[in-house]
Design a protein around this motif. Sequence first.
Motif, PDB file in Angstrom:
ATOM      1  N   THR A 147       0.811  -1.231   0.000  1.00  0.00           N
ATOM      2  CA  THR A 147       0.000   0.000   0.000  1.00  0.00           C
ATOM      3  C   THR A 147       0.843   1.279   0.000  1.00  0.00           C
ATOM      4  O   THR A 147       0.288   2.374  -0.004  1.00  0.00           O
ATOM      5  N   THR A 148       2.156   1.148   0.015  1.00  0.00           N
ATOM      6  CA  THR A 148       3.031   2.328   0.066  1.00  0.00           C
ATOM      7  C   THR A 148       3.951   2.340  -1.141  1.00  0.00           C
ATOM      8  O   THR A 148       4.788   1.455  -1.300  1.00  0.00           O
ATOM      9  N   ARG A 149       3.805   3.358  -1.986  1.00  0.00           N
ATOM     10  CA  ARG A 149       4.571   3.476  -3.217  1.00  0.00           C
ATOM     11  C   ARG A 149       5.609   4.582  -3.085  1.00  0.00           C
ATOM     12  O   ARG A 149       5.325   5.657  -2.562  1.00  0.00           O
ATOM     13  N   VAL A 150       6.828   4.315  -3.564  1.00  0.00           N
ATOM     14  CA  VAL A 150       7.891   5.314  -3.607  1.00  0.00           C
ATOM     15  C   VAL A 150       8.136   5.672  -5.069  1.00  0.00           C
ATOM     16  O   VAL A 150       8.327   4.789  -5.899  1.00  0.00           O
ATOM     17  N   ALA A 151       8.109   6.964  -5.379  1.00  0.00           N
ATOM     18  CA  ALA A 151       8.353   7.426  -6.755  1.00  0.00           C
ATOM     19  C   ALA A 151       9.186   8.707  -6.683  1.00  0.00           C
ATOM     20  O   ALA A 151       8.649   9.800  -6.512  1.00  0.00           O
ATOM     21  N   VAL A 152      10.497   8.569  -6.805  1.00  0.00           N
ATOM     22  CA  VAL A 152      11.417   9.710  -6.742  1.00  0.00           C
ATOM     23  C   VAL A 152      11.590  10.273  -8.147  1.00  0.00           C
ATOM     24  O   VAL A 152      11.906   9.542  -9.083  1.00  0.00           O
ATOM     25  N   ARG A 153      11.399  11.574  -8.296  1.00  0.00           N
ATOM     26  CA  ARG A 153      11.502  12.207  -9.623  1.00  0.00           C
ATOM     27  C   ARG A 153      12.974  12.424  -9.987  1.00  0.00           C
ATOM     28  O   ARG A 153      13.866  12.399  -9.139  1.00  0.00           O
ATOM     29  N   ASP A 154      13.234  12.679 -11.279  1.00  0.00           N
ATOM     30  CA  ASP A 154      14.588  13.009 -11.739  1.00  0.00           C
ATOM     31  C   ASP A 154      15.101  14.235 -10.978  1.00  0.00           C
ATOM     32  O   ASP A 154      14.340  15.148 -10.653  1.00  0.00           O
ATOM     33  N   GLY A 155      16.414  14.246 -10.717  1.00  0.00           N
ATOM     34  CA  GLY A 155      17.000  15.360  -9.984  1.00  0.00           C
ATOM     35  C   GLY A 155      17.974  16.168 -10.827  1.00  0.00           C
ATOM     36  O   GLY A 155      18.777  15.601 -11.581  1.00  0.00           O
ATOM     37  N   TYR A 156      17.883  17.506 -10.718  1.00  0.00           N
ATOM     38  CA  TYR A 156      18.802  18.418 -11.406  1.00  0.00           C
ATOM     39  C   TYR A 156      19.340  19.392 -10.352  1.00  0.00           C
ATOM     40  O   TYR A 156      18.599  20.245  -9.854  1.00  0.00           O
ATOM     41  N   ASP A 157      20.598  19.253 -10.021  1.00  0.00           N
ATOM     42  CA  ASP A 157      21.198  20.046  -8.949  1.00  0.00           C
ATOM     43  C   ASP A 157      22.228  21.006  -9.550  1.00  0.00           C
ATOM     44  O   ASP A 157      23.289  20.571 -10.020  1.00  0.00           O
ATOM     45  N   LEU A 179      19.995  25.644  -6.983  1.00  0.00           N
ATOM     46  CA  LEU A 179      19.298  26.839  -7.449  1.00  0.00           C
ATOM     47  C   LEU A 179      18.033  26.516  -8.238  1.00  0.00           C
ATOM     48  O   LEU A 179      17.112  27.330  -8.301  1.00  0.00           O
ATOM     49  N   LEU A 180      17.963  25.363  -8.860  1.00  0.00           N
ATOM     50  CA  LEU A 180      16.769  24.962  -9.604  1.00  0.00           C
ATOM     51  C   LEU A 180      15.703  24.363  -8.685  1.00  0.00           C
ATOM     52  O   LEU A 180      14.581  24.111  -9.117  1.00  0.00           O
ATOM     53  N   ASP A 181      16.088  24.102  -7.441  1.00  0.00           N
ATOM     54  CA  ASP A 181      15.188  23.469  -6.463  1.00  0.00           C
ATOM     55  C   ASP A 181      14.648  22.131  -6.977  1.00  0.00           C
ATOM     56  O   ASP A 181      13.498  21.789  -6.753  1.00  0.00           O
ATOM     57  N   ARG A 182      15.542  21.393  -7.676  1.00  0.00           N
ATOM     58  CA  ARG A 182      15.146  20.106  -8.238  1.00  0.00           C
ATOM     59  C   ARG A 182      16.169  19.013  -7.939  1.00  0.00           C
ATOM     60  O   ARG A 182      16.262  18.035  -8.667  1.00  0.00           O
ATOM     61  N   ALA A 183      16.953  19.166  -6.862  1.00  0.00           N
ATOM     62  CA  ALA A 183      17.920  18.136  -6.503  1.00  0.00           C
ATOM     63  C   ALA A 183      17.194  16.829  -6.194  1.00  0.00           C
ATOM     64  O   ALA A 183      16.033  16.835  -5.760  1.00  0.00           O
ATOM     65  N   ILE A 184      17.865  15.701  -6.437  1.00  0.00           N
ATOM     66  CA  ILE A 184      17.263  14.394  -6.170  1.00  0.00           C
ATOM     67  C   ILE A 184      16.812  14.332  -4.717  1.00  0.00           C
ATOM     68  O   ILE A 184      17.486  14.848  -3.818  1.00  0.00           O
ATOM     69  N   GLN A 185      15.660  13.742  -4.471  1.00  0.00           N
ATOM     70  CA  GLN A 185      15.093  13.707  -3.127  1.00  0.00           C
ATOM     71  C   GLN A 185      15.324  12.360  -2.451  1.00  0.00           C
ATOM     72  O   GLN A 185      15.591  11.355  -3.107  1.00  0.00           O
ATOM     73  N   THR A 186      15.207  12.368  -1.133  1.00  0.00           N
ATOM     74  CA  THR A 186      15.261  11.146  -0.346  1.00  0.00           C
ATOM     75  C   THR A 186      13.848  10.797   0.083  1.00  0.00           C
ATOM     76  O   THR A 186      13.115  11.659   0.585  1.00  0.00           O
ATOM     77  N   ALA A 187      13.461   9.541  -0.111  1.00  0.00           N
ATOM     78  CA  ALA A 187      12.108   9.111   0.222  1.00  0.00           C
ATOM     79  C   ALA A 187      12.045   8.549   1.643  1.00  0.00           C
ATOM     80  O   ALA A 187      12.935   7.800   2.064  1.00  0.00           O
ATOM     81  N   TYR A 188      11.003   8.925   2.374  1.00  0.00           N
ATOM     82  CA  TYR A 188      10.758   8.405   3.717  1.00  0.00           C
ATOM     83  C   TYR A 188       9.366   7.778   3.749  1.00  0.00           C
ATOM     84  O   TYR A 188       8.370   8.451   4.026  1.00  0.00           O
TER      85      TYR A 188
END
Length: 214
Positions: A147-157, A179-188
């Motif tokens: 029931t828990t899905r992880v979907a990390v988007r592309d990151g641009y740092d 500066l683009l506020d699109r760095a790869i994220q960490t999922a919790y």
Amino acid sequence: FIHSYGYPVFIENSSFPFVFKQDSNLKDEESYETATELHYKTDSSTSSVRFVYSVVENGITLSYANPRTYYNSDAQSQFYGVYLSHEYDFDRRNKIVFSGYAGKSNASVVKSSENGGMVQLYDAFGKIDVYNELIYRSGYSYDETPTTRVAVRDGYDYTISVSYHPTKDLTLSIKGENLLDRAIQTAYPIPARGVTEYVSPFDRTVRVGVKYVF
């Protein structure tokens, strides 16, 4: 060639989910890895390529069922990867660096980027130094629980830094990160709520600094 072991976990801490039942019959996770590197150099450039192949046997995996337990997977996990880099020196103070990687794994769950790249540009103009960096990491997705899905988007740092040296002892600088506020994220993942929170490793930030050497 490297042969290493990953040992079973029998403690509960912030790095591992709370487990109600432990399996005393867990086997050590075995990893075999081999790598080959090639380098080509000229007076102004360096090119490199690295090939990696690894196999994991008796992989320690966390079950979805309750109570959640670690068990040895019967499937053999394999990974193939290639890493490329090229550095070109325009002169002693100006250069550009390209690097990238691509990998593929047959593991049932992949929790990291399979592709990525980076461009770094170093420039100097008299007493001014400028640094530019752009990092790309591909996104990935998997089911943490049914029931828990992880979907990390592309990151641009994207990072830029400018330093000014009016004297040999004094440096004035300004640096912008993510500066683009699109760095790869960490999922919790939060299985109890059936949701996943995503947090960037650092916020979009601008820093101003003064350095004086006595």
